[in-house]
Design an enzyme around this catalytic site. Sequence first.
Site, PDB file in Angstrom:
ATOM      1  N   HIS A 130     -22.859  31.258   8.948  1.00  0.00           N
ATOM      2  CA  HIS A 130     -21.992  32.347   9.399  1.00  0.00           C
ATOM      3  C   HIS A 130     -22.643  33.723   9.298  1.00  0.00           C
ATOM      4  O   HIS A 130     -21.946  34.733   9.093  1.00  0.00           O
ATOM      5  CB  HIS A 130     -20.655  32.344   8.666  1.00  0.00           C
ATOM      6  CG  HIS A 130     -19.519  32.866   9.513  1.00  0.00           C
ATOM      7  ND1 HIS A 130     -19.419  32.599  10.866  1.00  0.00           N
ATOM      8  CD2 HIS A 130     -18.435  33.637   9.209  1.00  0.00           C
ATOM      9  CE1 HIS A 130     -18.345  33.169  11.355  1.00  0.00           C
ATOM     10  NE2 HIS A 130     -17.732  33.818  10.376  1.00  0.00           N
ATOM     11  N   HIS A 239     -18.616  35.460   3.199  1.00  0.00           N
ATOM     12  CA  HIS A 239     -18.950  35.698   4.596  1.00  0.00           C
ATOM     13  C   HIS A 239     -20.395  36.191   4.765  1.00  0.00           C
ATOM     14  O   HIS A 239     -20.945  36.838   3.870  1.00  0.00           O
ATOM     15  CB  HIS A 239     -18.009  36.740   5.202  1.00  0.00           C
ATOM     16  CG  HIS A 239     -17.076  36.180   6.235  1.00  0.00           C
ATOM     17  ND1 HIS A 239     -15.962  35.449   5.908  1.00  0.00           N
ATOM     18  CD2 HIS A 239     -17.100  36.230   7.592  1.00  0.00           C
ATOM     19  CE1 HIS A 239     -15.327  35.096   7.015  1.00  0.00           C
ATOM     20  NE2 HIS A 239     -16.004  35.553   8.056  1.00  0.00           N
ATOM     21  N   SER A 352     -15.051  38.167   1.617  1.00  0.00           N
ATOM     22  CA  SER A 352     -16.025  39.159   2.066  1.00  0.00           C
ATOM     23  C   SER A 352     -17.079  39.387   0.991  1.00  0.00           C
ATOM     24  O   SER A 352     -16.768  39.415  -0.205  1.00  0.00           O
ATOM     25  CB  SER A 352     -15.316  40.486   2.362  1.00  0.00           C
ATOM     26  OG  SER A 352     -16.255  41.527   2.563  1.00  0.00           O
ATOM     27  N   GLU A 541     -13.200  28.122  10.068  1.00  0.00           N
ATOM     28  CA  GLU A 541     -13.242  28.912   8.845  1.00  0.00           C
ATOM     29  C   GLU A 541     -11.902  28.785   8.121  1.00  0.00           C
ATOM     30  O   GLU A 541     -10.918  29.394   8.534  1.00  0.00           O
ATOM     31  CB  GLU A 541     -13.536  30.373   9.164  1.00  0.00           C
ATOM     32  CG  GLU A 541     -14.823  30.607   9.943  1.00  0.00           C
ATOM     33  CD  GLU A 541     -14.977  32.065  10.337  1.00  0.00           C
ATOM     34  OE1 GLU A 541     -15.011  32.928   9.436  1.00  0.00           O
ATOM     35  OE2 GLU A 541     -15.049  32.341  11.556  1.00  0.00           O
ATOM     36  N   TYR A 583     -10.302  30.198  12.930  1.00  0.00           N
ATOM     37  CA  TYR A 583      -9.800  30.198  11.552  1.00  0.00           C
ATOM     38  C   TYR A 583      -8.707  29.160  11.315  1.00  0.00           C
ATOM     39  O   TYR A 583      -8.052  28.683  12.239  1.00  0.00           O
ATOM     40  CB  TYR A 583      -9.265  31.584  11.200  1.00  0.00           C
ATOM     41  CG  TYR A 583     -10.359  32.582  10.935  1.00  0.00           C
ATOM     42  CD1 TYR A 583     -10.702  32.956   9.647  1.00  0.00           C
ATOM     43  CD2 TYR A 583     -11.082  33.153  11.989  1.00  0.00           C
ATOM     44  CE1 TYR A 583     -11.720  33.867   9.397  1.00  0.00           C
ATOM     45  CE2 TYR A 583     -12.100  34.053  11.756  1.00  0.00           C
ATOM     46  CZ  TYR A 583     -12.415  34.413  10.458  1.00  0.00           C
ATOM     47  OH  TYR A 583     -13.429  35.299  10.227  1.00  0.00           O
TER      48      TYR A 583
END
EC number: 3.5.1.23
Length: 778
Positions: A130, A239, A352, A541, A583
């Site tokens: 990713h 991520h 994140s 995801e 997602y």
Amino acid sequence: MGFFHFNLNKRRPCANICFWIFLVLLLQNNRGTLSVSNYLVGLGSYDITGPAADVNMMGYANTEQIASGVHFRLRARTFIVAEPRGNRVVFVNLDACMASQLVTIKVLERLKARYGNLYTENNVAISGIHTHAGPGGYLQYVVYIVTSLGFVRQSFDVIVDGIEKSIIQAHESLRPGSIFVNKGELLDAGVNRSPSAYLNNPAAERGKYKYDVDKEMTLLKFVDDEWGPVGSFNWFATHGTSMSRTNSLISGDNKGAAARFMEDWFEENGGGQAYSDSLQVDGVPRRVSNIIQNLHENYDELLELAASFQSTPGRPATRFLSVARRVRNPLRQADKPGFVSAFCQTNCGDVSPNVLGAFCTDTGQPCDFNHSTCGGKNELCYGRGPGYPDEFESTRIIGDRQFRKAVDLFNKATEQLKGKIDYRHTYLDFSKLNVTLPKQGGGSEVVKTCPAAMGFAFAAGTTDGPGAFDFKQGDDQGNPFWRLVRNVLKTPDEVQRDCHHPKPILLDTGEMTKPYDWAPSILPIQILRIGQLVILSVPGEFTTMAGRRLRDALKTALISGGSKEFKNVHVVIAGLTNTYSQYVTTFEEYQVQRYEGASTLFGPHTLSAYIQEFKKLATALVTSSTIESGLQPPDLLDQQISLLPPVVMDATPPGVKFGDLYFDVPMNSTFKRGGMVNVTFWSACPRNDLMTEGTFALVEILHGKDSWVPAYDDDDFCLRFKWSRPAKLSPRSYATIEWRIPESAAPGVYRIRHFGASKSLFGSISHFTGTSSAFVVA
């Protein structure tokens, strides 16, 4: 000894037999615990960097984010684990944004042509890390390639080729070996970027967990019976967005960086051999920067040597020269297999790496908690990484944190995987799955998934990469203007709107088929088993809580099957695997309609559908029963449209050759470690030759009086290759090479080289190289 032998043979024949049995067992035991392995293990790695110019990057959907150089190279890393006379599984980890259905289809076709039915859709998993800093255009559905001006054949081919070659390497290196598993917490490499959605999950469920993101890393350590450790793969959720939406250099982001750090760490320190002793076939060490020390103690002698090596004009070269001079050139490796380390992705949907939090760029204050806006605007809200404001430093730090945890787990791994190798796989049409859910108070109800659609909050982006206009996260209403714009493309009917409620539909992608399908509907799900490890291959995801629910449900299904083999099972999710469908949130998170909920394509019951269908695979695995393969996904290769213009030609000013210096290091230059050197060459478009398994940029160190040894190339974190044109449509271009001198660099005389390939007006390709003046690092 002779007397003992005499007595055994003449007077104690039983003891003689026992002695030899004992001796054989002793010799076997002296090989250590590795000899008890019942697997064959093979690893492979191959370059998939792709076009470093002109191609839009995949991930942020930012049309202005066009590749223009290399931060460090991308790779496909593969492990194969096989029973000597039984099943085998293949796991490929891509330094790419995600897997692609079309890539998977074509890789499987090649494997079938080469190996027959040994490697199929059932036992091959292809997963993406990713990174948002790799070339796009390699997926087959319109919505994922529109920003790259359609399909990009170079992006596609290099990934397919790289996967195939990495699998071939792993297959040809299969040898008896053992696998160890270890787990541990990494606390400072990820935060929840949609905390308001997470808080909508039931309090009792949230109370079971200490954190609102998964902090656990699961690592596999691969050990060859003869050579010892040969690789590691791990799964951890964060991520690939340490590099921002404005970055234009190809990069594996934090996970690619961690992989590079760990592979270099092992080659320099692993295997119980002093690295300075590990000379290669031609006598050149693999990482010279760490072993050539104090070549010249006299500083004046260094300056004098450097002054004798002035820049050379650009000259013709062969492509092989770029490959041969690469620092990690397999031609210079010893007979021992190279160490392969992969940092794989798992349920990272709402995680994140920008761990300092999200702040408004205009005020410096934290963004709005529920909508991640600043004064009502999403464009001003950005997450900050630990190296803020330097995204390269943030990438290094988050990569380094994963690397250090992986090394710790690797060194302490003692639990050995034992047991069967097995797998189950099926294709499902997620646009119309019936899902049976329990009802409160007893009984059940049947609900359905929906044809794919994306909500208004999808266009708002996230704090890792905000969107544009007046979209915002948490929007469950939409607005009239954008509905009018939407209706030009496709107006969703009432059934579709009700199915996706409370998501207001912005793009009805599942029902858009011109010029070909905009979104997938048929998706693969897959379970791979290696002893007590189970890998769940998911084509999207999953958010933190969605992943937890899936893992827990599958662990329960495996254990409740009655088999003692799964008593201590480890379940990991391999995200973004085999294809991509955006997602998957929990039902409760979907109601909030943050970015992840708006990007959950198949409606509010998507997660329940995954859990239901994965349970069926688990039951088949436990009972050793078969499962239907399902509908095959479409192969849309022949329908792909590409609007990316080709390279027409390259040119230089009159009297200038490709590879000539445009900007050189100053005469008699001395640089200190921690400083930066940069030079600029007259160059040509990197799309002419991707330099796969080669390098565009090289730092060399002088060994002796006249021997230049490769020290750093464009696969090193410290070296950046930047390509640019003086004007948008100009046939002229520059290559700027920036070397941030590591603190570990050996003092000595250095120079910088550039490799490239130019295209003539008539289409012929010519390779060239250029060399800077020498300089001193003191």
